[in-house]
Design a protein around this motif. Structure first.
Motif, mmCIF file in Angstrom:
data_model
loop_
_atom_site.group_PDB
_atom_site.id
_atom_site.type_symbol
_atom_site.label_atom_id
_atom_site.label_comp_id
_atom_site.label_asym_id
_atom_site.label_seq_id
_atom_site.Cartn_x
_atom_site.Cartn_y
_atom_site.Cartn_z
ATOM 1 N N SER A 1 64.487 -19.363 -50.521
ATOM 2 C CA SER A 1 63.750 -19.170 -49.267
ATOM 3 C C SER A 1 62.645 -20.216 -49.120
ATOM 4 C CB SER A 1 63.141 -17.765 -49.217
ATOM 5 O OG SER A 1 64.153 -16.774 -49.226
ATOM 6 N N PHE A 2 61.969 -20.520 -50.231
ATOM 7 C CA PHE A 2 60.925 -21.545 -50.186
ATOM 8 C C PHE A 2 61.534 -22.923 -49.861
ATOM 9 C CE2 PHE A 2 57.662 -18.945 -52.494
ATOM 10 C CZ PHE A 2 56.630 -19.209 -51.615
ATOM 11 N N GLN A 3 62.672 -23.221 -50.481
ATOM 12 C CA GLN A 3 63.315 -24.512 -50.238
ATOM 13 C C GLN A 3 63.724 -24.642 -48.771
ATOM 14 O OE1 GLN A 3 66.484 -24.535 -53.098
ATOM 15 N NE2 GLN A 3 65.219 -25.453 -54.705
ATOM 16 N N TRP A 4 64.253 -23.552 -48.218
ATOM 17 C CA TRP A 4 64.649 -23.578 -46.810
ATOM 18 C C TRP A 4 63.426 -23.779 -45.911
ATOM 19 C CZ3 TRP A 4 64.270 -19.091 -43.250
ATOM 20 C CH2 TRP A 4 64.807 -19.375 -41.996
ATOM 21 N N PHE A 5 62.333 -23.090 -46.239
ATOM 22 C CA PHE A 5 61.108 -23.214 -45.441
ATOM 23 C C PHE A 5 60.564 -24.641 -45.508
ATOM 24 C CE2 PHE A 5 56.452 -22.974 -45.015
ATOM 25 C CZ PHE A 5 56.353 -22.365 -43.776
ATOM 26 N N LEU A 6 60.604 -25.229 -46.703
ATOM 27 C CA LEU A 6 60.117 -26.605 -46.852
ATOM 28 C C LEU A 6 60.987 -27.589 -46.079
ATOM 29 C CD1 LEU A 6 59.199 -26.655 -50.659
ATOM 30 C CD2 LEU A 6 57.625 -26.658 -48.723
ATOM 31 N N ARG A 7 62.297 -27.355 -46.096
ATOM 32 C CA ARG A 7 63.193 -28.242 -45.370
ATOM 33 C C ARG A 7 62.918 -28.175 -43.866
ATOM 34 N NH1 ARG A 7 67.333 -26.716 -47.678
ATOM 35 N NH2 ARG A 7 68.191 -25.227 -46.187
ATOM 36 N N VAL A 8 62.734 -26.960 -43.357
ATOM 37 C CA VAL A 8 62.430 -26.787 -41.938
ATOM 38 C C VAL A 8 61.068 -27.394 -41.611
ATOM 39 C CG1 VAL A 8 62.012 -25.084 -40.111
ATOM 40 C CG2 VAL A 8 63.860 -24.728 -41.737
ATOM 41 N N SER A 9 60.112 -27.276 -42.551
ATOM 42 C CA SER A 9 58.776 -27.839 -42.338
ATOM 43 C C SER A 9 58.830 -29.358 -42.215
ATOM 44 C CB SER A 9 57.846 -27.441 -43.484
ATOM 45 O OG SER A 9 57.697 -26.036 -43.555
ATOM 46 N N PHE A 10 59.634 -30.011 -43.066
ATOM 47 C CA PHE A 10 59.773 -31.466 -42.986
ATOM 48 C C PHE A 10 60.426 -31.883 -41.668
ATOM 49 C CE2 PHE A 10 59.460 -31.437 -47.765
ATOM 50 C CZ PHE A 10 58.280 -32.175 -47.804
ATOM 51 N N GLU A 11 61.387 -31.085 -41.215
ATOM 52 C CA GLU A 11 62.018 -31.386 -39.932
ATOM 53 C C GLU A 11 61.025 -31.213 -38.792
ATOM 54 O OE1 GLU A 11 65.406 -28.892 -39.628
ATOM 55 O OE2 GLU A 11 66.542 -29.912 -41.211
ATOM 56 N N SER B 1 55.789 -24.503 -34.021
ATOM 57 C CA SER B 1 55.319 -23.203 -33.530
ATOM 58 C C SER B 1 56.175 -22.051 -34.045
ATOM 59 C CB SER B 1 55.307 -23.190 -32.002
ATOM 60 O OG SER B 1 56.608 -23.423 -31.490
ATOM 61 N N ASP B 2 57.412 -22.345 -34.470
ATOM 62 C CA ASP B 2 58.312 -21.295 -34.959
ATOM 63 C C ASP B 2 58.188 -21.055 -36.460
ATOM 64 O OD1 ASP B 2 59.363 -20.979 -32.394
ATOM 65 O OD2 ASP B 2 60.841 -22.585 -32.703
ATOM 66 N N LEU B 3 57.391 -21.889 -37.130
ATOM 67 C CA LEU B 3 57.250 -21.733 -38.578
ATOM 68 C C LEU B 3 56.372 -20.544 -38.909
ATOM 69 C CD1 LEU B 3 56.764 -25.447 -39.703
ATOM 70 C CD2 LEU B 3 58.818 -24.050 -39.891
ATOM 71 N N ASP B 4 56.883 -19.653 -39.716
ATOM 72 C CA ASP B 4 56.138 -18.465 -40.139
ATOM 73 C C ASP B 4 56.584 -18.110 -41.546
ATOM 74 O OD1 ASP B 4 54.706 -16.155 -40.433
ATOM 75 O OD2 ASP B 4 55.977 -14.954 -39.104
ATOM 76 N N ILE B 5 55.739 -18.411 -42.517
ATOM 77 C CA ILE B 5 56.120 -18.188 -43.914
ATOM 78 C C ILE B 5 56.270 -16.700 -44.225
ATOM 79 C CG2 ILE B 5 53.759 -18.117 -44.825
ATOM 80 C CD1 ILE B 5 54.822 -19.727 -47.232
ATOM 81 N N SER B 6 55.537 -15.838 -43.485
ATOM 82 C CA SER B 6 55.625 -14.397 -43.736
ATOM 83 C C SER B 6 57.036 -13.874 -43.493
ATOM 84 C CB SER B 6 54.632 -13.633 -42.851
ATOM 85 O OG SER B 6 53.303 -13.966 -43.184
ATOM 86 N N SER B 7 57.661 -14.312 -42.402
ATOM 87 C CA SER B 7 59.011 -13.837 -42.088
ATOM 88 C C SER B 7 60.090 -14.695 -42.732
ATOM 89 C CB SER B 7 59.212 -13.807 -40.569
ATOM 90 O OG SER B 7 59.059 -15.105 -40.021
ATOM 91 N N MET B 8 59.872 -16.022 -42.771
ATOM 92 C CA MET B 8 60.911 -16.926 -43.253
ATOM 93 C C MET B 8 61.055 -16.913 -44.768
ATOM 94 S SD MET B 8 60.210 -20.166 -40.686
ATOM 95 C CE MET B 8 61.628 -21.097 -41.245
#
Length: 218
Positions: free
Chosen positions: A1-11, A20-27
Protein backbone atom coordinates in the motif's frame (compact mmCIF):
# COMPACT_ATOMS: atom_id res chain seq x y z
CA UNK A 1 0.00 0.00 0.00
CA UNK A 2 2.87 2.37 0.79
CA UNK A 3 4.57 1.56 -2.52
CA UNK A 4 1.35 2.23 -4.41
CA UNK A 5 0.86 5.53 -2.57
CA UNK A 6 4.43 6.60 -3.34
CA UNK A 7 4.02 5.71 -7.00
CA UNK A 8 0.83 7.77 -7.24
CA UNK A 9 2.57 10.61 -5.35
CA UNK A 10 5.41 10.72 -7.90
CA UNK A 11 2.88 10.78 -10.72
CA UNK A 12 1.10 13.67 -8.98
CA UNK A 13 4.35 15.65 -9.08
CA UNK A 14 4.05 15.62 -12.87
CA UNK A 15 0.29 16.17 -12.79
CA UNK A 16 -0.64 18.54 -9.90
CA UNK A 17 -4.36 17.91 -10.52
CA UNK A 18 -3.92 14.43 -9.03
CA UNK A 19 -2.52 15.79 -5.77
CA UNK A 20 -5.98 16.72 -4.45
CA UNK A 21 -6.97 13.02 -4.53
CA UNK A 22 -4.04 11.87 -2.42
CA UNK A 23 -5.12 10.70 1.01
CA UNK A 24 -2.80 8.44 2.96
CA UNK A 25 -5.55 7.64 5.51
CA UNK A 26 -7.71 5.88 2.91
CA UNK A 27 -5.08 4.83 0.36
CA UNK A 28 -2.67 3.24 2.83
CA UNK A 29 -4.32 2.75 6.23
CA UNK A 30 -7.77 2.02 4.80
CA UNK A 31 -6.28 -0.46 2.36
CA UNK A 32 -4.37 -2.15 5.17
CA UNK A 33 -7.52 -2.47 7.27
CA UNK A 34 -9.32 -4.09 4.32
CA UNK A 35 -6.41 -6.52 3.98
CA UNK A 36 -6.63 -7.39 7.69
CA UNK A 37 -10.28 -8.33 7.13
CA UNK A 38 -9.30 -10.70 4.31
CA UNK A 39 -6.46 -12.19 6.37
CA UNK A 40 -8.90 -12.79 9.24
CA UNK A 41 -10.96 -15.01 6.94
CA UNK A 42 -8.05 -17.44 6.67
CA UNK A 43 -6.55 -17.17 10.17
CA UNK A 44 -9.51 -17.22 12.55
CA UNK A 45 -10.51 -20.85 11.78
CA UNK A 46 -7.06 -21.79 13.10
CA UNK A 47 -8.00 -20.22 16.44
CA UNK A 48 -11.49 -21.70 16.67
CA UNK A 49 -11.04 -25.20 15.25
CA UNK A 50 -9.98 -26.91 18.48
CA UNK A 51 -12.03 -24.99 21.06
CA UNK A 52 -14.77 -27.64 21.09
CA UNK A 53 -13.54 -30.28 18.64
CA UNK A 54 -10.53 -31.11 20.81
CA UNK A 55 -12.73 -31.30 23.91
CA UNK A 56 -14.95 -33.83 22.12
CA UNK A 57 -12.04 -35.85 20.73
CA UNK A 58 -10.28 -36.16 24.08
CA UNK A 59 -13.53 -36.79 25.97
CA UNK A 60 -13.05 -33.81 28.31
CA UNK A 61 -16.27 -32.15 27.12
CA UNK A 62 -18.26 -34.44 29.44
CA UNK A 63 -16.07 -33.37 32.37
CA UNK A 64 -16.43 -29.73 31.39
CA UNK A 65 -20.22 -29.98 31.29
CA UNK A 66 -20.34 -31.52 34.78
CA UNK A 67 -18.79 -28.42 36.36
CA UNK A 68 -21.19 -26.31 38.44
CA UNK A 69 -21.45 -23.75 35.68
CA UNK A 70 -24.20 -22.79 33.29
CA UNK A 71 -23.71 -23.84 29.70
CA UNK A 72 -24.00 -20.19 28.71
CA UNK A 73 -21.13 -19.29 31.07
CA UNK A 74 -18.90 -21.96 29.53
CA UNK A 75 -19.74 -20.88 25.98
CA UNK A 76 -19.21 -17.19 26.69
CA UNK A 77 -16.02 -17.87 28.65
CA UNK A 78 -14.47 -19.80 25.77
CA UNK A 79 -15.71 -17.25 23.23
CA UNK A 80 -14.34 -14.15 24.97
CA UNK A 81 -11.05 -15.89 25.83
CA UNK A 82 -10.50 -16.76 22.18
CA UNK A 83 -11.69 -13.35 20.99
CA UNK A 84 -9.14 -11.72 23.32
CA UNK A 85 -6.36 -13.40 21.33
CA UNK A 86 -7.74 -11.86 18.14
CA UNK A 87 -7.95 -8.44 19.80
CA UNK A 88 -4.27 -8.66 20.80
CA UNK A 89 -3.32 -9.46 17.20
CA UNK A 90 -5.49 -6.58 16.00
CA UNK A 91 -3.85 -4.17 18.43
CA UNK A 92 -0.42 -5.21 17.17
CA UNK A 93 -1.45 -4.18 13.66
CA UNK A 94 -2.22 -0.71 15.06
CA UNK A 95 1.53 -0.13 14.81
CA UNK A 96 1.05 0.53 11.09
CA UNK A 97 -1.07 3.69 11.43
CA UNK A 98 1.13 4.83 14.33
CA UNK A 99 4.24 4.57 12.15
CA UNK A 100 2.46 6.29 9.27
CA UNK A 101 1.39 9.07 11.64
CA UNK A 102 5.01 9.82 12.45
CA UNK A 103 5.60 11.05 8.88
CA UNK A 104 2.28 12.59 7.91
CA UNK A 105 -1.02 13.80 9.31
CA UNK A 106 -3.67 11.10 9.61
CA UNK A 107 -7.38 11.57 10.15
CA UNK A 108 -8.13 9.39 13.22
CA UNK A 109 -11.87 9.10 12.46
CA UNK A 110 -11.68 6.74 9.46
CA UNK A 111 -8.92 4.73 11.13
CA UNK A 112 -10.93 4.14 14.30
CA UNK A 113 -14.01 3.35 12.21
CA UNK A 114 -12.00 0.81 10.22
CA UNK A 115 -10.71 -0.89 13.35
CA UNK A 116 -14.20 -0.95 14.87
CA UNK A 117 -15.50 -2.68 11.75
CA UNK A 118 -12.60 -5.13 11.74
CA UNK A 119 -13.21 -5.98 15.39
CA UNK A 120 -16.92 -6.59 14.70
CA UNK A 121 -16.02 -8.68 11.65
CA UNK A 122 -13.56 -10.69 13.74
CA UNK A 123 -16.15 -11.29 16.46
CA UNK A 124 -18.62 -12.52 13.83
CA UNK A 125 -16.07 -14.79 12.17
CA UNK A 126 -14.94 -16.11 15.53
CA UNK A 127 -18.52 -16.87 16.61
CA UNK A 128 -19.18 -18.73 13.34
CA UNK A 129 -15.95 -20.74 13.61
CA UNK A 130 -16.75 -21.37 17.27
CA UNK A 131 -20.08 -22.87 16.20
CA UNK A 132 -18.44 -25.04 13.53
CA UNK A 133 -16.10 -26.49 16.16
CA UNK A 134 -19.10 -27.93 18.04
CA UNK A 135 -20.21 -29.99 15.04
CA UNK A 136 -17.27 -32.38 14.86
CA UNK A 137 -14.50 -34.06 16.82
CA UNK A 138 -11.95 -33.44 14.06
CA UNK A 139 -10.10 -30.12 14.19
CA UNK A 140 -9.27 -30.19 10.47
CA UNK A 141 -12.92 -30.75 9.57
CA UNK A 142 -13.98 -27.91 11.87
CA UNK A 143 -11.41 -25.64 10.23
CA UNK A 144 -12.52 -26.62 6.71
CA UNK A 145 -16.21 -26.03 7.51
CA UNK A 146 -15.40 -22.62 8.97
CA UNK A 147 -13.29 -21.68 5.94
CA UNK A 148 -16.08 -22.72 3.58
CA UNK A 149 -18.64 -20.69 5.54
CA UNK A 150 -16.37 -17.66 5.73
CA UNK A 151 -15.66 -17.67 2.01
CA UNK A 152 -19.35 -18.14 1.22
CA UNK A 153 -20.45 -15.13 3.24
CA UNK A 154 -17.46 -13.09 2.03
CA UNK A 155 -17.88 -13.79 -1.69
CA UNK A 156 -21.67 -13.76 -1.78
CA UNK A 157 -21.56 -9.99 -2.19
CA UNK A 158 -19.68 -10.37 -5.48
CA UNK A 159 -22.33 -12.80 -6.71
CA UNK A 160 -24.92 -10.11 -5.99
CA UNK A 161 -23.55 -8.08 -8.90
CA UNK A 162 -24.86 -10.74 -11.31
CA UNK A 163 -28.25 -11.25 -9.63
CA UNK A 164 -31.58 -9.50 -10.13
CA UNK A 165 -32.46 -6.36 -8.20
CA UNK A 166 -34.37 -8.09 -5.38
CA UNK A 167 -31.90 -10.93 -4.98
CA UNK A 168 -29.06 -8.43 -5.24
CA UNK A 169 -30.29 -6.61 -2.15
CA UNK A 170 -30.62 -9.84 -0.16
CA UNK A 171 -27.16 -11.15 -1.10
CA UNK A 172 -25.59 -7.76 -0.41
CA UNK A 173 -27.10 -7.65 3.07
CA UNK A 174 -25.72 -11.13 3.80
CA UNK A 175 -22.18 -10.34 2.68
CA UNK A 176 -19.39 -9.90 5.23
CA UNK A 177 -17.35 -7.96 2.67
CA UNK A 178 -20.04 -5.41 1.84
CA UNK A 179 -20.62 -4.53 5.50
CA UNK A 180 -16.92 -4.39 6.32
CA UNK A 181 -16.26 -2.28 3.24
CA UNK A 182 -18.11 0.71 4.71
CA UNK A 183 -16.02 0.64 7.89
CA UNK A 184 -12.80 0.43 5.85
CA UNK A 185 -13.91 3.61 4.08
CA UNK A 186 -14.40 5.32 7.44
CA UNK A 187 -18.21 5.17 7.30
CA UNK A 188 -20.10 3.86 10.33
CA UNK A 189 -23.61 2.70 9.46
CA UNK A 190 -26.08 1.43 12.06
CA UNK A 191 -27.15 -1.42 9.78
CA UNK A 192 -23.56 -2.67 9.50
CA UNK A 193 -23.12 -2.70 13.28
CA UNK A 194 -26.48 -4.42 13.72
CA UNK A 195 -25.59 -7.04 11.12
CA UNK A 196 -22.34 -8.08 12.79
CA UNK A 197 -23.79 -7.98 16.33
CA UNK A 198 -26.90 -10.00 15.42
CA UNK A 199 -24.87 -12.53 13.40
CA UNK A 200 -22.51 -13.01 16.36
CA UNK A 201 -25.34 -13.40 18.87
CA UNK A 202 -27.16 -15.85 16.58
CA UNK A 203 -24.03 -18.02 16.20
CA UNK A 204 -23.50 -18.03 19.98
CA UNK A 205 -27.15 -19.01 20.44
CA UNK A 206 -26.72 -21.95 18.03
CA UNK A 207 -23.47 -22.89 19.80
CA UNK A 208 -25.32 -23.05 23.11
CA UNK A 209 -28.04 -25.23 21.57
CA UNK A 210 -25.37 -27.51 20.08
CA UNK A 211 -23.64 -27.90 23.44
CA UNK A 212 -26.96 -28.60 25.16
CA UNK A 213 -27.67 -31.34 22.61
CA UNK A 214 -24.26 -32.85 23.41
CA UNK A 215 -25.17 -32.87 27.09
CA UNK A 216 -28.48 -34.64 26.47
CA UNK A 217 -26.90 -37.20 24.15
CA UNK A 218 -24.47 -37.94 26.96
Amino acid sequence: SFQWFLRVSFEAMRNPMMASDLDISSMVVGSTISTIGVVSIFTLPLLTMRLWAEEKRSGTVELLLTFPLRDSSIVLGKFFAGLAVYVVLLLLSFLYPILAGLYTHLDPGPILAGYLGTFLLGATLFAFGFLCSTWTENQIVACAIAWAGFLFFWLIGHAADFAGSDLNKILTQLSFAKHHENFAKGVIETQDIAYFVLFTVFCLFLTLRSIESTRWRG
